[in-house]
Each structure stands twice: as structure tokens, then as C-alpha cells.
Write a protein that holds these residues in place. Structure first.
Motif, PDB file in Angstrom:
ATOM      1  N   VAL A 343       0.969  -1.046   0.034  1.00  0.00           N
ATOM      2  CA  VAL A 343      -0.118  -0.100  -0.019  1.00  0.00           C
ATOM      3  C   VAL A 343       0.977   1.131  -0.094  1.00  0.00           C
ATOM      4  N   SER A 344       0.538   2.229  -0.660  1.00  0.00           N
ATOM      5  CA  SER A 344       1.303   3.345  -0.788  1.00  0.00           C
ATOM      6  C   SER A 344       0.235   4.473  -0.907  1.00  0.00           C
ATOM      7  N   ASP A 345       0.332   5.610  -0.004  1.00  0.00           N
ATOM      8  CA  ASP A 345      -0.244   6.749  -0.140  1.00  0.00           C
ATOM      9  C   ASP A 345       0.426   8.065  -0.041  1.00  0.00           C
ATOM     10  N   THR A 346      -0.378   9.122  -0.325  1.00  0.00           N
ATOM     11  CA  THR A 346       0.240  10.414  -0.708  1.00  0.00           C
ATOM     12  C   THR A 346       0.700  10.968   0.762  1.00  0.00           C
ATOM     13  N   TYR A 347       0.459  10.384   1.988  1.00  0.00           N
ATOM     14  CA  TYR A 347       0.717  10.817   3.274  1.00  0.00           C
ATOM     15  C   TYR A 347       2.283  10.070   3.532  1.00  0.00           C
ATOM     16  N   ASP A 348       2.843   9.075   2.950  1.00  0.00           N
ATOM     17  CA  ASP A 348       4.196   8.624   3.022  1.00  0.00           C
ATOM     18  C   ASP A 348       5.084   9.333   3.168  1.00  0.00           C
ATOM     19  N   PHE A 349       5.054  10.263   2.303  1.00  0.00           N
ATOM     20  CA  PHE A 349       6.225  11.400   2.312  1.00  0.00           C
ATOM     21  C   PHE A 349       5.678  12.872   2.595  1.00  0.00           C
ATOM     22  N   PRO A 350       5.417  13.205   4.020  1.00  0.00           N
ATOM     23  CA  PRO A 350       4.987  14.390   3.829  1.00  0.00           C
ATOM     24  C   PRO A 350       5.777  15.816   3.339  1.00  0.00           C
ATOM     25  N   PRO A 351       5.196  17.044   3.073  1.00  0.00           N
ATOM     26  CA  PRO A 351       3.684  17.067   3.112  1.00  0.00           C
ATOM     27  C   PRO A 351       3.014  16.329   1.961  1.00  0.00           C
ATOM     28  N   ASN A 352       1.812  15.835   2.156  1.00  0.00           N
ATOM     29  CA  ASN A 352       1.178  15.361   1.467  1.00  0.00           C
ATOM     30  C   ASN A 352       0.740  16.262  -0.171  1.00  0.00           C
TER      31      ASN A 352
END
Lengths: 429, 287
Positions: A343-352
Motif C-alpha cells: 500500500v502506498s499513499d500520499t501521506y507516506d512522504f509528508p507534506p501530502n
């Protein structure tokens, strides 16, 4: 035999595509005139497909589609029925008809007991009202009585874990709190039949677990019937005893959940049905939209065959038409057993990077590094959500790809989920 | 087997099918949702003045400014007679009754479009929304009515002859009629706008024209006698006139004119419910 709580009998639903415009009024009058004389509607494919029609009429009829085409099934008390199918297969239409939001064009559905429909969490929430006020409002919209809500108020606040913020307007809530409160109200509805549409795709993992537990309890302990639509094959397999699969408005499979899910996955995973490139119809009314998704190899070419030594890149073309606060995206990589392996989401590397995305066209690339996933068939599920609107782009299977291991000794016979090569460091001890 | 089906038929609590009945008003189901009506009223009332400086004062300020404008334009400049009633009071009476009617009609006429998000996700009797609007507008009216009464008492204290008569007992009925008329027209328009958006444009404009066809800024006595019956075909005329007569002692509409008004209200309400019922079943497919 009289154990059935829902009986769907030969249900059809017809939609007219295209614009409602100046031609509409005359067709409406024609249909209306036919109906009051007790004749069949000349502007419907259900009644007209076999009749002799002129060219103009055929043009008109081509704009009509059947979202549900002769759907029949029965549902017993206490059953949890999963409904699966690709987008546009008629799942949502079926739920909307059963929950009385729209009527079938033909056919009948018989229901025993009160229906609670959860097609969305937080329907009717007003940002200016406080948590408690919204519990009352949302509860009443979902069909609860005031006294009923009053009795469950503490339980709902407790379930949502927001006791401290009960008197704060919900516009000041974090998106997590908002969703938890919304689901908590819904979870405390006590209808005999519960209709759930993918609400579980929201919230953090722990809260999702809590929701799944609540649903299981509702059906096994309280003997209630649940209809559950989801793209998450794992939760369908976990929760449902039975599953139906829709395609093109028809039921193509009906039986034990695990069998139906496997058949569906193997069908969608076969190359033809699910290419490495997927385009979506442009809809200017949407605030944010995915236009296309492609699987790219290391040379930037669209491909569905990859080598484990190469990166697998998912390229998303999207358009933002107005900034959506709290927008975030997530990708699930699902293997051919229906297990989400990554699973990968845009929160993984902040900032979104997509939060309040200013209006423009964008290209997003997500690269899965070489030697991450093991060989085999995978599907990519993609979804975008906003802080207050969970389904900006509902999670769905968009592409599939195949990985093969051509360089290691074990190659395509390697077991396990990963293809990461581990070094065996050896020293004389 | 035949026996089985007859027994089962009674067990089903609801049948969902393509509906062909023209008039299908389930009052029992509506009553079941009275809590929802009240919560919608509460929401409208609270949300209306949250994050405004003046809050509920707006309910009073709005008609007050309208009345001042009318007094200057129609009273002082155009010099339209007011049947010997102080102009401010005369315009106030007409304005608050008319405003109540329009406050029912206008928001209700966009019911389907404004509540599409909720209607598309949950089923409850759709009439809940118009009914809640009628009730929240009534609350607003009561505040404005208190202001009117205060003004009336002030003028009587200042020496205006006191002409309040037994007709005030009819006022609640007249208001109910205004609410039902506003709702009837509103739901009729809202049902038609789901398909033909053109109507939405007509509402604001039409409401303004309708006001001039109603004795809000002029007395009925200014309308030539031969046109009176035609004039009373507008059901709002009798409503406004009865209200004024009860407080100012002017002439009541005749029984004939009152009946026309009530009949027209019933027709609008019936038509509204029929069309609304038909549209609520399938509007999600057209919005």
C-alpha cells in the motif's frame, strides 16, 4: 422458504444517456401520452428492442442503456451478501433501488423489515453544527427516532472516540474524527437489513477493524441481514457468506463468497479485460478527476510485462478543477490471491503532495523499486479521497501487470511475496 | 404452493416497484418522520445566524428596511393611498405576510436541487424537506409578527383608532393557507426544475411580479370594481386582505372571493403533491 427477507424479481433499470435538452420535452410528452392511454412507452428499450423502428427512433434508443438487466435473487435472514463487479456493472444502481432512492423501470423487490442504507457516511452533516447536533440530524436522516438516538448518544460518542469534542462544530474536526463520528452514527442504526457501500474504505486501519467487527456482530449476534458492496476483495471474503458478481447489469456469478471472488479476480486479471493503460471519461463537473493510469517500464513505454530487476512505474494523469482540502490518494497492489501486498499513499512522504491541489493538469509517477515484489500477476487499485468527501475518485482496480524474475537462479519458481535478494554475508568464524 | 404465496404476501413490509399511481401521499410515513422535520427546522434556524454579527436581528431588520423603502417610494413619492392607515403599519402588514409566503415558496422551489446530495444517498419521505421549510419560515414570521404588533400598539397608543376585530381568530388559518400555498407552488416548481432548469430563473423574477399583483404596496380599494373578481383569482390577495382587515378593520374579502382563494390553494397543493410524488421516485436519474 419464508426465511427470505429480500426478494428481487426480474428487476430492470433503464437510463437515458446524453443531454437533457430541447428534444426532451417532446419525447416526454410522447411517453406520457402513451402511459395515460395504457400503452407501452415508445421511448424505452425494454418495450421496444424487438419492434420495427424507424431510423430516428433507433438513434434515440441507442442513447438508452440498461443499468440492470433482469436481475433476480433472494436473500435470507442473517446472510451477509457481498456484491462485486467492475465500475458501471450496476452495483450502485442495485443498492439505490433496494434502498428506495430510485425506482426500478420494471420488476419488483419485496422487503421484510426496516432498511438502513449506508451509501455514504455523514450524509447531511452540517459543518456549523456541533458533534452532538450532527448525531441527532444524521441519525434522523438515517431513520432513527429522537428518543432512540438519545439513548445511544454516549455509546456513539464513545465508539467515535470524540467525547471531548462533542460540543465543537464539526468543521473544526480533523478528517479522521469526522469520519469516525459519521460511521459511529451509522453503526448504531438498528435496521433489520443493512446496506453498506464501501464505507469501510475510510478511516485508519484500527478504526476499519472496529467497523468490520461491528458489522460481523450485527449479522451473527443480532441476526440482521447485510448487503455489502466493496472493491476490497479481502473484506468481502472475510465478511460475506455469499457473493454475487455483476457485469453489464446482469448477475454473472452467485455463490460462496470465496469462489465468486476468485472467479472475478481471475477474470479481471486476464490481460484483455484489464490492460496496462486505463482511460477515464472526462467529466468537467468533477472537482478532481483521474484521466488515465498507465504502467510504464524503465524506458517510459506502456507495458504490462515487467522484469523484477526493473522499476515498475504507475503514471497517473489527473486534473484538479478546484482545490480540495485534505485530498489524498492511495494505491493498493493486489496479487492474484486477492491479498493486498503493498500500500502506498500520499501521506507516506509528508507534506501530502495532493492536499488542496491548485487547479491544473498533473502527472503523478509512483515507482516501485526493482526487486520489491515477487513474480506473478498484480492489479493496481487507485483511489482519491477528500477530508470531508471520502469518494472523490472511489478506490477501484485500474491496471494490472505481470512481473517475472529472469535473472535469479530460482527465477519464476521462487515462493513468497517478495523478490528482494538478500545477501548472505559469510565470514570465517 | 398457491397457499404458500398468499401467506407470504402478508409478510412483506414493502414492495419496491415502478410506480404507476398518480396520487400517492403516505401521511402515516410522513408522521413517522416528524423528528426529522423538527431537526431540519432546528438546523435551518441555528445555521441561519451562526457566524453572523447581528444573528436573529436580521429577521427583523430585513422587513424593517423593506418597509422603510416602500414608505419612501410608494407613500412619499408615488403617494399611493393606504386606506387611512399609517403607511409604515400598512406596508409592514403586507410585507410580513407576503414575506412569509415567499419564504416558503422560494426555498422550497429548489428543494430537489439543493438537497440532491442527501436525497441521492438516503431515503426518507421527500416532503419532509418542504414541510420543515414551511415551519422554519413560520418561526421567522412569528418574530416579525411580534415586531408588527409592537408597532401597532405604539400607533394605537399615539391615537390611531383601535380597529382590531374578531377576525384575528382567522389569522392562524390564513397563515396556514399562505404556508400551504407557498408549499404547493414551491413543490410544483421544484419537481419541474429537476428536469427543466429554466424554471429556476423564473422564480425570483416571477415572485417579484406576483408581489405587484398582490395588495402589498397598495390597497384593494384602488383596484376598479369590475376587475375585482379577476384580481381575486390570485389566491394571495385574499390572504393579505384578510390579515389586514383583522388588524386595521378594512373590508374583508367576500365569501365568494375567499372561496376562490382557498380553492386555488387546494388546486396548487394537489397538483404540487402529484408532480412531486412522481418526480421524487426517479429524480436521481435526471438531476
Amino acid at each position: 422458504m419464508s426465511n427470505d427477507v429480500i426478494r428481487v424479481e426480474k428487476v430492470f433499470k433503464e437510463y437515458r444517456l446524453g443531454m437533457v435538452g430541447t428534444g426532451t420535452l417532446s419525447r416526454d410528452l410522447q411517453s406520457f401520452w402513451a402511459r395515460i392511454r395504457g400503452k407501452e412507452d415508445p421511448n424505452s428499450i425494454i418495450t421496444r428492442h424487438s419492434a420495427n423502428t424507424s431510423r430516428g427512433d433507433r438513434e434515440e434508443l441507442r442513447q438508452h442503456i440498461l443499468a440492470l438487466n433482469d436481475v433476480s435473487f433472494n436473500l435470507k435472514k442473517g446472510e451477509i451478501l457481498g456484491i462485486i463487479g467492475s465500475n458501471g456493472s450496476g452495483k450502485s444502481t442495485l443498492l439505490k433501488i433496494i434502498s428506495k432512492i430510485t425506482t426500478p423501470t420494471k420488476g419488483e423487490i419485496k422487503v421484510k423489515g426496516r432498511i438502513g442504507a449506508l451509501l455514504e457516511v455523514g450524509t447531511g452533516f452540517h459543518p456549523e453544527l456541533t458533534g452532538i447536533e450532527n448525531i441527532y440530524l444524521n441519525g434522523a436522516i438515517l431513520g432513527m427516532k429522537r428518543a432512540e438516538i438519545k439513548g445511544k448518544l454516549d455509546e456513539i460518542l464513545n465508539f467515535a472516540e470524540i467525547e471531548k469534542f462533542a460540543d465543537t462544530p464539526v468543521k473544526r474536526y480533523s478528517s479522521g474524527m469526522y469520519v469516525r463520528l459519521a460511521f459511529a452514527v451509522a453503526a448504531h442504526l438498528e435496521p433489520e437489513i443493512m446496506i453498506v457501500d464501501e464505507v469501510l474504505a475510510v478511516g485508519d486501519a484500527q478504526f476499519q477493524k472496529k467497523c468490520l467487527g461491528k458489522m460481523e456482530q450485527v449479522s451473527s449476534k443480532d441476526g440482521r441481514t447485510v448487503l455489502f458492496v466493496s472493491h476490497n476483495m479481502v473484506s468481502i471474503k472475510q465478511l460475506c457468506s455469499r457473493c454475487i458478481c455483476l457485469s453489464g447489469g446482469r448477475i454473472v456469478e452467485d455463490g460462496a463468497a470465496s469462489r465468486v471472488v476468485d472467479a472475478y479476480l481471475s477474470r479481471t486479471l486476464s490481460g484483455d479485460a484489464n490492460p496496462a493503460e486505463r482511460k477515464f471519461k472526462n467529466d468537467p463537473s468533477k472537482e478532481f478527476q483521474v484521466l488515465s493510469v498507465k504502467m510504464l517500464d524503465s524506458n517510459g513505454k506502456v507495458s504490462r510485462e515487467f522484469d523484477c530487476d526493473q522499476p515498475v512505474t504507475i503514471e497517473i494523469d489527473c486534473v484538479s478543477r478546484s482545490a480540495i482540502p485534505g485530498l489524498y490518494g492511495g494505491v493498493d497492489i493486489v496479487n492474484n490471491e486477492g491479498v493486498t501486498v503493498m500500500v502506498s499513499d500520499t501521506y507516506d512522504f509528508p507534506p501530502n503532495c495532493v492536499d488542496s491541489l491548485s487547479p491544473s493538469n498533473y502527472k503523478i509517477r509512483i515507482a516501485i523499486p526493482p526487486r520489491t515484489l515477487g513474480h506473478g500477476e498484480y492489479t493496481v487499485s487507485l483511489g482519491f479521497h477528500g477530508a470531508h468527501s471520502p469518494y472523490i475518485f472511489p478506490p477501484q482496480f485500474v491496471c494490472s501487470f505481470r512481473l517475472s524474475d529472469n535473472s535469479s537462479q530460482r527465477g519464476n519458481t521462487r515462493a513468497g511475496y517478495l523478490s528482494t535478494l538478500l545477501k548472505w554475508e559469510i565470514k570465517k568464524a | 404452493m398457491a397457499n404458500d404465496t398468499t401467506i407470504e404476501k402478508d409478510e412483506w413490509t414493502s414492495h419496491i416497484k415502478a410506480d404507476t399511481k398518480a396520487f400517492n401521499l403516505d401521511l402515516n410515513e410522513l408522521w413517522q418522520h416528524k423528528d426529522l422535520v423538527l431537526l431540519f427546522v432546528y438546523r435551518d434556524f441555528v445555521v441561519n445566524y451562526k457566524q453572523t454579527i447581528l444573528g436573529p436581528i436580521w429577521f427583523v431588520l430585513q422587513p424593517l428596511l423593506t418597509v422603510i423603502t416602500f414608505t419612501v417610494i410608494f407613500g412619499n413619492i408615488a403617494r399611493i393611498p393606504t386606506d387611512g392607515i399609517p403607511p409604515v403599519l400598512f406596508y409592514m402588514a403586507g410585507t410580513i405576510v407576503w414575506t412569509y409566503f415567499i419564504d416558503c415558496l422560494t426555498p422550497i422551489s429548489s428543494t430537489f436541487i439543493n438537497t440532491a446530495a442527501i436525497f441521492g444517498k438516503v431515503y426518507f419521505p421527500r416532503l419532509v424537506v418542504p414541510i420543515s421549510i414551511v415551519i422554519s419560515s413560520l418561526l421567522k414570521f412569528i418574530i416579525q409578527f411580534a415586531m408588527f404588533l409592537g408597532l401597532l400598539i405604539y400607533f394605537i397608543y399615539q391615537g390611531m383608532p383601535m380597529k382590531i376585530n374578531a377576525g384575528v381568530l382567522m389569522v392562524p388559518l390564513v397563515l396556514m393557507q399562505a404556508g400551504l400555498l407557498g408549499m404547493g407552488c414551491g413543490i410544483l416548481i421544484s419537481a419541474l426544475t429537476t428536469k427543466y432548469r429554466d424554471l429556476a430563473r423564473l422564480v425570483a423574477f416571477g415572485a417579484q411580479l406576483w408581489m405587484y399583483a398582490t395588495p402589498v404596496v397598495y390597497p384593494v380599494s384602488q383596484v376598479p370594481a369590475k376587475w375585482q373578481t379577476l384580481f381575486y383569482l390570485n389566491p394571495a390577495v385574499a390572504i393579505v386582505e384578510t390579515f389586514k382587515a383583522a388588524f386595521f378593520g378594512t373590508n374583508y374579502p367576500s365569501i365568494f372571493h375567499l372561496s376562490i382563494s382557498v380553492l386555488m390553494t387546494a388546486v396548487f397543493l394537489f397538483l404540487g403533491v402529484v408532480v412531486f410524488n412522481k418526480v421524487e421516485k426517479s429524480f436521481m436519474d435526471t438531476v
